[in-house]
Write a protein that holds these residues in place. Structure first.
Motif: not given
Length: 197
Positions: A68, A122, A140, A145-146, A162-165, A169-170
């Motif tokens: 990122r 999400s 997770r 994430p990432d 996967c953007r956030e745990a 959020s995907y």
């Protein structure tokens, strides 16, 4: 002369996706019109290092990694292939940056922004929903994430990122021609969560 007009693959279905969301549990929406550029280059070449410097993040070198920057995501697609995702309208600038950093070395830079749209899934129930149609272990610890993977979701080929745990959020990158099918499948798979509220 006709005025140019663009519409995302799921523009007519935004309300249906929103209607399938469950407050506090699950949210479905389209992330339309992102800049998407594929890059092919030898990861051990001087060009790859120049590209990393120009982007502000080195190209990920492990399967499934995502790097990122403030404005970009760089997803590993293969040993010498990456997908760069940025804000709407920045594909041309991104292509120019990559092409200049590539120089005369062997490689390829292609704008694929119109190839895929993104469906965001999400909320706390997101991993459970995706597991109904995807064989990946989305816990997770394994897919946090990432992380990204090219996989099948409901028999459609997708790139899952996967953007956030917390909360999960995907982003699901799906070909425009399969977007309606996948959106319908997600809505149908999410129906049970409306009954358990």
């Amino acid at each position: 002369m006709a005025e140019l007009y663009g519409e995302s693959p799921l523009a007519a279905h935004a309300e249906e996706l929103a209607g399938s969301s469950v407050p506090g549990q699950l949210r479905l929406s389209e992330v339309a019109f992102t800049a998407q550029v594929t890059l092919r280059v030898d990861p051990k070449s001087p060009a790859a290092e120049r590209i990393g410097t120009a982007l502000g993040a080195m190209l990920p070198n492990q399967a499934g990694q995502v790097a990122r920057t403030e404005r970009l995501l760089v997803a590993w697609l293969g040993p010498d292939e990456w997908l760069l995702i940025g804000p709407e309208g920045e594909a041309d600038q991104l292509q120019t940056t990559l092409t200049q950093a590539l120089g005369d070395e062997h490689g390829a830079v292609v704008d694929v922004s119109a190839h895929r749209t993104i469906i965001e899934v999400s909320g706390l129930r997101a991993p459970e929903l995706l597991a109904k149609g995807c064989a990946l272990d989305l816990h997770r610890r394994n897919f946090g994430p990432d992380r990204c993977a090219q996989t099948l979701l409901a028999r459609a080929g997708v790139l899952l990122l996967c953007r956030e745990a917390e909360p999960p959020s995907y982003w699901i990158f799906v070909r425009a021609s399969f977007a309606r099918y996948l959106a319908d499948w997600l809505r149908d798979a999410a129906a049970e969560y409306h009954q358990t509220r």
